[in-house]
Scaffold this motif. Structure first.
Motif, PDB file in Angstrom:
ATOM      1  N   ALA A 136       0.832  -1.211   0.000  1.00  0.00           N
ATOM      2  CA  ALA A 136       0.000   0.000   0.000  1.00  0.00           C
ATOM      3  C   ALA A 136       0.860   1.252   0.000  1.00  0.00           C
ATOM      4  O   ALA A 136       2.009   1.235   0.441  1.00  0.00           O
ATOM      5  N   LEU A 137       0.278   2.352  -0.505  1.00  0.00           N
ATOM      6  CA  LEU A 137       0.942   3.653  -0.582  1.00  0.00           C
ATOM      7  C   LEU A 137      -0.051   4.741  -0.196  1.00  0.00           C
ATOM      8  O   LEU A 137      -1.229   4.649  -0.508  1.00  0.00           O
ATOM      9  N   ARG A 138       0.455   5.755   0.503  1.00  0.00           N
ATOM     10  CA  ARG A 138      -0.353   6.935   0.783  1.00  0.00           C
ATOM     11  C   ARG A 138       0.484   8.175   0.490  1.00  0.00           C
ATOM     12  O   ARG A 138       1.587   8.328   1.031  1.00  0.00           O
ATOM     13  N   ALA A 139      -0.010   9.067  -0.353  1.00  0.00           N
ATOM     14  CA  ALA A 139       0.693  10.298  -0.705  1.00  0.00           C
ATOM     15  C   ALA A 139       0.054  11.470   0.026  1.00  0.00           C
ATOM     16  O   ALA A 139      -1.172  11.606   0.041  1.00  0.00           O
ATOM     17  N   SER A 140       0.881  12.323   0.639  1.00  0.00           N
ATOM     18  CA  SER A 140       0.393  13.528   1.312  1.00  0.00           C
ATOM     19  C   SER A 140       1.178  14.728   0.815  1.00  0.00           C
ATOM     20  O   SER A 140       2.355  14.613   0.448  1.00  0.00           O
ATOM     21  N   TYR A 141       0.526  15.891   0.829  1.00  0.00           N
ATOM     22  CA  TYR A 141       1.086  17.101   0.242  1.00  0.00           C
ATOM     23  C   TYR A 141       1.189  18.210   1.280  1.00  0.00           C
ATOM     24  O   TYR A 141       0.307  18.375   2.120  1.00  0.00           O
ATOM     25  N   GLY A 142       2.292  18.987   1.212  1.00  0.00           N
ATOM     26  CA  GLY A 142       2.470  20.132   2.079  1.00  0.00           C
ATOM     27  C   GLY A 142       2.169  21.420   1.341  1.00  0.00           C
ATOM     28  O   GLY A 142       2.184  21.470   0.103  1.00  0.00           O
ATOM     29  N   GLY A 143       1.901  22.478   2.096  1.00  0.00           N
ATOM     30  CA  GLY A 143       1.589  23.762   1.488  1.00  0.00           C
ATOM     31  C   GLY A 143       2.749  24.367   0.730  1.00  0.00           C
ATOM     32  O   GLY A 143       2.557  25.280  -0.088  1.00  0.00           O
ATOM     33  N   ASP A 144       3.969  23.857   0.963  1.00  0.00           N
ATOM     34  CA  ASP A 144       5.151  24.367   0.272  1.00  0.00           C
ATOM     35  C   ASP A 144       5.465  23.574  -0.994  1.00  0.00           C
ATOM     36  O   ASP A 144       6.528  23.735  -1.589  1.00  0.00           O
ATOM     37  N   GLY A 145       4.527  22.711  -1.420  1.00  0.00           N
ATOM     38  CA  GLY A 145       4.743  21.920  -2.619  1.00  0.00           C
ATOM     39  C   GLY A 145       5.438  20.606  -2.362  1.00  0.00           C
ATOM     40  O   GLY A 145       5.723  19.854  -3.301  1.00  0.00           O
TER      41      GLY A 145
END
Length: 301
Positions: A136-145
């Protein structure tokens, strides 16, 4: 789409090779299918915004042939309501290829919202079953790209193939990349798409090469199709000394066309030349409908 695929399992986003479904072959198609989806998203999301208040579902189903033999299906679903969206891509072996080799299925789900025409990613989850292996994989994003991808089990990354935080910055996981293209872009094949799939960081580089008439017994397009070449530029995560342009002179070819009166362009056909033969993804079914009240409320929660 409301529930996560394979609930309770832990599976992975990259493809595990086996005798009848080599990594190079399937990844070549998957990355090009991603590019086609991303290019289509340029007009799909922009046009869908007009009907987002009441909600809309778009379903595209593809048949994939390898060396002329049917062996893989690839489906894409997008639901939008208000400023929310959820998208799913599902790819699996079937037919003769499935009978002669171990089971394979990958499902990738992305969620987020649109803010003033800007795509704001929430998360992406990808899951794979390949024979007895589950990841399994989970991708998360920050406000700085920034982009972080958690994987279970963690991949064994060899020395020299690490992808740094800076190299991941500004990149997208595969399905979110298919939703992030600049809204209102006049040329759907205009700009590179930076992608990180959990192991490799690469750019998908499309280029418009013309237009062609396109005939199909499964659907009818409005006008001529737009034809693009798609190339892959390797950035990081590969064997040290790898030439970033080693596959750049082997472009895939894709056709995009309008299937309704909205002005959207949808991927109609993808052709990828590999050392194992020609991989062809062909649209077989396109379905468009408004969301039911229950579907819309579930998406807006």
């Amino acid at each position: 789409i409301g529930e996560r695929p394979f609930k309770g399992t832990k599976i992975a986003p990259w493809l595990v090779p086996d005798t009848f479904c080599p990594l190079e072959l399937v990844m070549a198609f998957w990355r090009t299918f991603l590019a086609a989806s991303a290019l289509a998203a340029t007009t799909t999301i922009a046009a869908a915004a007009a009907t987002a208040a009441e909600g809309q579902q778009i379903v595209l189903k593809y048949e994939v042939r390898i060396g002329g033999l049917h062996g893989v299906r690839a489906d894409a679903v997008l639901r939008m309501a208000g400023d929310r969206f959820v998208a799913e891509a599902d790819i699996a072996k079937e037919g003769l290829l499935d009978r002669l080799s171990k089971t394979y299925r990958a499902v990738h789900v992305s969620r987020g919202r649109l803010d003033g025409g800007r795509l704001m990613p929430a998360e992406s989850v990808a899951q794979i079953v390949s024979g007895d292996e589950k990841r399994a994989l989970r991708a998360s994003y920050g406000g700085d790209g920034s982009l972080n991808i958690a994987q279970n089990p963690a991949p064994d990354i060899k020395s020299g193939r690490e992808v740094s935080a800076e190299q991941r910055r500004g990149a997208w996981d595969p399905l979110m990349a298919a939703l992030m293209t600049v809204l209102g872009r006049e040329d759907p094949c205009a700009a590179p798409i930076p992608v990180f799939d959990g192991r490799n960081r690469f750019d998908i580089v499309p280029k418009k090469v013309g237009s062609e008439s396109f005939a199909s017994d499964d659907f009818k397009i409005n006008g001529r199709s737009t034809v693009c070449e798609v190339r892959l530029r390797k950035v990081a995560g590969y064997k040290p000394g790898t030439d970033p342009e080693e596959d750049f002179d082997k472009p895939a070819k894709l056709w995009l066309g309008a299937l309704d009166e909205s002005g959207r362009l949808y991927p109609l056909r993808v052709e990828v030349e590999t050392s194992f033969g020609t991989v062809v993804g062909q649209l077989r079914k396109a379905d468009f409908r408004p969301l039911t009240d229950d579907e819309r409320l579930a998406l807006l929660k």
